[in-house]
Design a protein around this motif. Structure first.
Motif, PDB file in Angstrom:
ATOM      1  N   VAL A 149       0.849  -1.088  -0.020  1.00  0.00           N
ATOM      2  CA  VAL A 149      -0.106  -0.030  -0.067  1.00  0.00           C
ATOM      3  C   VAL A 149       0.967   1.302  -0.048  1.00  0.00           C
ATOM      4  O   VAL A 149       0.591   2.099  -0.762  1.00  0.00           O
ATOM      5  CB  VAL A 149      -1.036  -0.111   1.418  1.00  0.00           C
ATOM      6  CG1 VAL A 149      -1.636   1.398   1.363  1.00  0.00           C
ATOM      7  CG2 VAL A 149      -1.932  -1.170   1.134  1.00  0.00           C
ATOM      8  N   LEU A 150       2.092   1.214   0.901  1.00  0.00           N
ATOM      9  CA  LEU A 150       2.841   2.546   0.628  1.00  0.00           C
ATOM     10  C   LEU A 150       3.482   2.661  -0.613  1.00  0.00           C
ATOM     11  O   LEU A 150       3.624   3.998  -0.907  1.00  0.00           O
ATOM     12  CB  LEU A 150       4.056   2.282   1.937  1.00  0.00           C
ATOM     13  CG  LEU A 150       3.655   2.261   3.319  1.00  0.00           C
ATOM     14  CD1 LEU A 150       4.699   1.816   4.363  1.00  0.00           C
ATOM     15  CD2 LEU A 150       3.000   3.562   3.821  1.00  0.00           C
ATOM     16  N   TYR A 151       3.790   1.642  -1.443  1.00  0.00           N
ATOM     17  CA  TYR A 151       4.304   1.881  -2.704  1.00  0.00           C
ATOM     18  C   TYR A 151       3.055   1.935  -3.881  1.00  0.00           C
ATOM     19  O   TYR A 151       3.626   2.077  -4.863  1.00  0.00           O
ATOM     20  CB  TYR A 151       5.182   0.574  -3.091  1.00  0.00           C
ATOM     21  CG  TYR A 151       6.488   0.624  -2.269  1.00  0.00           C
ATOM     22  CD1 TYR A 151       7.707   1.066  -2.877  1.00  0.00           C
ATOM     23  CD2 TYR A 151       6.585   0.474  -1.076  1.00  0.00           C
ATOM     24  CE1 TYR A 151       9.041   1.083  -2.660  1.00  0.00           C
ATOM     25  CE2 TYR A 151       7.996   0.511  -0.281  1.00  0.00           C
ATOM     26  CZ  TYR A 151       9.073   0.741  -1.063  1.00  0.00           C
ATOM     27  OH  TYR A 151      10.464   0.938  -0.700  1.00  0.00           O
ATOM     28  N   ASN A 152       2.077   2.051  -3.302  1.00  0.00           N
ATOM     29  CA  ASN A 152       0.875   2.049  -4.360  1.00  0.00           C
ATOM     30  C   ASN A 152       0.993   0.950  -5.305  1.00  0.00           C
ATOM     31  O   ASN A 152       0.654   0.964  -6.305  1.00  0.00           O
ATOM     32  CB  ASN A 152       0.948   3.472  -5.213  1.00  0.00           C
ATOM     33  CG  ASN A 152      -0.245   3.480  -5.796  1.00  0.00           C
ATOM     34  OD1 ASN A 152      -1.140   3.089  -5.710  1.00  0.00           O
ATOM     35  ND2 ASN A 152      -0.302   4.146  -7.001  1.00  0.00           N
ATOM     36  N   VAL A 153       1.175  -0.338  -4.673  1.00  0.00           N
ATOM     37  CA  VAL A 153       1.446  -1.518  -5.374  1.00  0.00           C
ATOM     38  C   VAL A 153       0.025  -2.403  -5.108  1.00  0.00           C
ATOM     39  O   VAL A 153      -0.252  -2.670  -3.959  1.00  0.00           O
ATOM     40  CB  VAL A 153       2.666  -2.321  -5.124  1.00  0.00           C
ATOM     41  CG1 VAL A 153       2.541  -3.806  -5.779  1.00  0.00           C
ATOM     42  CG2 VAL A 153       3.886  -1.631  -5.766  1.00  0.00           C
ATOM     43  N   GLN A 154      -0.466  -2.961  -6.140  1.00  0.00           N
ATOM     44  CA  GLN A 154      -1.672  -3.992  -5.882  1.00  0.00           C
ATOM     45  C   GLN A 154      -1.127  -5.243  -6.015  1.00  0.00           C
ATOM     46  O   GLN A 154      -0.436  -5.873  -6.964  1.00  0.00           O
ATOM     47  CB  GLN A 154      -2.898  -3.502  -7.070  1.00  0.00           C
ATOM     48  CG  GLN A 154      -3.459  -2.436  -6.732  1.00  0.00           C
ATOM     49  CD  GLN A 154      -2.726  -1.191  -7.455  1.00  0.00           C
ATOM     50  OE1 GLN A 154      -2.247  -1.394  -8.357  1.00  0.00           O
ATOM     51  NE2 GLN A 154      -2.481  -0.259  -6.531  1.00  0.00           N
ATOM     52  N   LEU A 155      -1.400  -6.225  -4.958  1.00  0.00           N
ATOM     53  CA  LEU A 155      -1.189  -7.374  -4.921  1.00  0.00           C
ATOM     54  C   LEU A 155      -2.267  -8.317  -5.466  1.00  0.00           C
ATOM     55  O   LEU A 155      -3.366  -8.270  -4.867  1.00  0.00           O
ATOM     56  CB  LEU A 155      -0.578  -7.961  -3.437  1.00  0.00           C
ATOM     57  CG  LEU A 155       0.552  -7.448  -3.088  1.00  0.00           C
ATOM     58  CD1 LEU A 155       0.737  -7.972  -1.765  1.00  0.00           C
ATOM     59  CD2 LEU A 155       1.792  -7.557  -3.992  1.00  0.00           C
TER      60      LEU A 155
END
Length: 370
Positions: A241-247
């Protein structure tokens, strides 16, 4: 057509031995020698057109003779222009000095990368030229594995001593930093945070060294790989979330259990997913797939980062080789070691600027684990 007998002796040493037709009883014997050779034999004319090729040559290039006859010798290789030029230079030198031996790494028509030793002898019979090719891809892979193994052995020997020498002063530093915390002024809090963060990073590196120096006894048992991955994703979701990445997980239903050590696998998953997150500072998507593939379970982790150049892919897993600015390469090295202990395999596919795909293959048959 009378065909000569050529012998090929090892990488970097090509020996061509021609027997005069008068010394042999028949053209049939030459034909048998040509067809039965373990090396690839190609006869070609001065227009670089293939006139004949034996079965070993067909096998090396993965094409039938009827598709190769008349084709340009240069067109056999689906590769960049400088490689084609390298082959042309080899041929030109062979024409000048009478025989030329070389080694080359080439991307084939089907996209696979192969290592070849090859020798060319001009005007060998009826004005035709002969090229002898031997596929040394497996030998090159074995040499690369031995090289990595040697480096791993050296790192293992050094790791215990280095970890011990660093850990003692580290313990003192962390202790005194904690004692200083109450007296630190508000404007200096940032410095304290940076120091403690860097000390934690050093401690993490020491732990990775200790894994190499003193590998723990692994206790294998049947486990649900999907559950191990779910726990890993939950653990890393905040960082994502901090890196704006969706898993984005995609798990095949009703997968069989895998005979493994769950904490070790979790360490591998954490390393690979964290790396994937960190290579996408601007955000993106990481697709995590788990499925059955024949008698294996395949775990795929695909990011949308900057990718890794092809010439660097084979260096992944080596000690101290990393594509990250502050990385050590030890995390990925430990991951390769863990999967190897599970009789599994890690494969990497990447293209510069188009992301990276890590594929982990684990055997389902527990009897395969030593």
């Amino acid at each position: 057509m009378i065909l000569p007998n050529f012998e090929f002796h090892g990488a970097g040493e090509c020996v061509a031995e021609e027997k005069l037709s008068e010394a042999l009883p028949s053209e049939q014997k030459f034909r048998r020698i040509f067809e039965d050779s373990m090396d690839g034999l190609i006869l070609w004319n001065d227009m670089y057109q293939i006139v004949d090729i034996n079965y070993s040559g067909e096998r090396i290039f993965g094409l039938a003779k009827d598709r190769l006859l008349g084709k340009s010798l240069i067109d056999l290789f689906n590769t960049v222009e400088e490689k084609k030029q390298e082959i042309m230079n080899h041929i030109e030198q062979a024409m000048q000095i009478g025989k030329k031996c070389s080694s080359i790494v080439i991307e084939m028509i089907d996209g696979t990368v192969k290592h070849f030793d090859y020798s060319t002898k001009p005007k060998i019979i009826d004005g035709l030229n002969l090229t002898v090719i031997i596929d040394v891809t497996e030998k090159a892979k074995m040499q690369e594995q031995l090289r990595k193994s040697d480096r791993l052995s050296i790192v293992g020997e050094l790791a215990a001593g280095i970890a011990h020498e660093i850990r003692n002063p580290m313990t003192a530093l962390k202790g005194f930093i904690q004692l200083l915390k109450p007296s630190i002024k508000a404007e200096h809090t940032m410095y304290y945070d940076v120091i403690t963060s860097e000390l934690a990073r050093i401690d993490s590196i020491i732990n990775e060294f200790l894994v190499l120096a003193k590998p723990k006894e692994i206790r294998f048992q049947e486990n649900d790989v999907c559950q191990i991955m779910k726990e890993t994703v939950d653990l890393l979701s905040a960082q994502a979330v901090l890196y704006n990445v969706q898993l984005h997980p995609e798990y095949e239903s009703e997968l069989p259990l895998v005979y493994c050590e769950p904490n070790q696998l979790k360490k591998v998953f954490i390393n690979l997913i964290k790396n994937a997150i960190e290579v996408m500072p601007g955000g993106g998507r990481i697709t995590i797939t788990i499925k059955k593939e024949k008698q294996n379970v395949q775990i795929s982790i695909h990011d949308e980062g900057t990718g890794i150049p092809k010439d660097q892919l084979n260096k992944l897993g080596e000690p101290f080789y990393t594509t990250k600015e502050k990385g050590t390469g030890l995390g990925l090295m430990v991951s390769y070691q863990i999967i190897e202990e599970h009789n599994g395999e890690i494969q990497v596919e990447s293209e510069d600027g188009k992301g990276t795909l890590f594929k982990i293959t684990l055997p389902l048959n527990q009897m395969e684990i030593n």
